[in-house]
Write an enzyme that holds these catalytic residues in place. Structure first.
Site, PDB file in Angstrom:
ATOM      1  CG  ASN A 169      -7.961   0.895   0.442  1.00 30.70           C
ATOM      2  OD1 ASN A 169      -6.737   0.907   0.519  1.00 30.70           O
ATOM      3  ND2 ASN A 169      -8.705   0.176   1.260  1.00 30.70           N
ATOM      4  CG  HIS A 220      -3.981   0.750   4.574  1.00 34.14           C
ATOM      5  ND1 HIS A 220      -3.336  -0.117   3.710  1.00 34.14           N
ATOM      6  CD2 HIS A 220      -5.093   1.180   3.898  1.00 34.14           C
ATOM      7  CE1 HIS A 220      -4.026  -0.218   2.581  1.00 34.14           C
ATOM      8  NE2 HIS A 220      -5.094   0.561   2.664  1.00 34.14           N
ATOM      9  CB  CYS A 277      -0.936   0.001   1.198  1.00 29.91           C
ATOM     10  SG  CYS A 277      -0.089  -0.091   2.795  1.00 29.91           S
TER      11      CYS A 277
END
Length: 347
Positions: A315, A286, A149
């Site tokens: 995302n 994240h 990520c």
């Protein structure tokens, strides 16, 4: 503990560049209705999310137990989300993972402490702003079972800022950052700030994703000559905007989509709506891309309720997750740590 990657199949489909965004209602397509109705069962889940490979009896039992635990967790989370715009939690592609497996696979970003933003809030900001409306945000991608990520967020910001500057929107290589950012650990995690430092110091040019495709695993760095075309980072800033989210809005409008590090533990169960609670681990884990905001809190079917302002966040878990790959987070109160460590990129 590492989960068997052959069993975890995350569906990856590209969303359209600009998708319908009028309402914040949770998506209720056939999948959502079937799995989040009254008759939730593990067989339906396995069929819908392609968990059809033969697995051992013990593995099957373990996945079923995690699934049953998830349904109980959803009921608890939803008990706090009663307003029409509130986030909803339920069955998705992560529902047969334990919470530890989910963290170990997908929440692998680390945050470097950022200084408080020293500037002033920008006057005269629009009530809502979304870089997707300018056609400078690439489609949602899927990191799959790789803790990348941190690389997706950095590359997402770079390709948007490049397009804002007048160039064609091109998806740049996440795999290049994953393989070559030596200060990070590839699929085992990394820091967006360290990645940006590496890009700034080395002036490495990121090539298009078509030239260096994503593999969802760490590989050997592929070097390109200095004469090879690509996009490089001149500079970046990283600040803590906690208590200054209005100033963060100004940075987003002025500089483009922003890289943010968040607490996404509860996102394992997210279906849609505006997150206002449940970011409870108290640590950043994240990396995401903040592409817009809406202070009018548009709600198409809400009556007699107060609209909730929210951030629009891309995302990297595929377009079948959340709001077609996006999550909405309440503005104010630093929900999920959205304002703790925020970076703007300059090319």
């Amino acid at each position: 503990m590492r989960v068997d990657h052959s069993y975890v199949v995350v569906i990856a489909t590209l969303s359209t560049l600009v998708s319908p965004r009028c309402c914040l209602n949770v998506r209720r397509d056939d999948t959502q209705t079937k799995l989040n109705g009254s008759a939730v069962d593990f067989d339906s889940f396995r069929e819908q999310f392609l968990r059809i490979s033969e697995v051992g009896r013990e593995e099957f039992r373990l996945r079923q137990l995690h699934f049953q635990s998830a349904t109980k967790r959803h009921a608890y989370l939803n008990s706090f989300s009663t307003a029409p715009q509130s986030a909803k939690y339920g069955i998705n592609q992560f529902s047969d993972l334990s919470q530890k497996e989910f963290r170990d696979l997908y929440l692998r970003a680390s945050a470097d402490r950022a200084p408080l933003f020293p500037g002033l809030k920008t006057q005269g900001l629009p009530a809502k702003f979304d870089w997707r409306d300018k056609a400078v945000v690439a489609p949602v991608q899927n990191q799959e079972a790789c803790g990348s990520c941190w690389a997706f967020s950095v590359v997402g910001a770079m390709q948007s800022v490049h397009a804002i500057g007048g160039s064609q929107l091109v998806q740049l290589s996440v795999q290049q950052v994953l393989d070559c950012s030596f200060q990070n650990e590839g699929c085992n995690g990394g820091s967006p700030v360290r990645a940006l430092n590496w890009l700034k110091q080395t002036r490495v040019k990121l090539v298009p994703q078509s030239e260096y495709p994503y593999k969802a695993e760490t590989g050997i760095c592929h070097f390109f000559s200095q004469s090879h075309g690509g996009v490089s980072v001149k500079n970046f800033t990283a600040h803590d905007f906690s208590g200054q989210e209005e100033a963060m809005m100004g940075q987003l409008v002025k500089h483009g989509p922003l890289v943010a590090i968040v607490d996404a533990v509860s996102w394992q169960d997210y279906l849609g709506g505006i997150i206002q609670h449940h970011c409870s681990s108290q640590w950043s884990n994240h990396a995401v891309l903040v592409v817009g905001y809406n202070t009018t809190g548009t709600c198409c079917h809400c009556t007699g309720t107060r609209d909730i302002p929210y951030w629009i966040v891309q995302n990297s878990w595929g377009s079948t997750w959340g709001n077609e790959g996006y999550v909405y987070i309440k503005i104010g109160g630093n929900v999920c740590g959205i304002a703790d460590s925020v970076a703007a990129v300059f090319l």
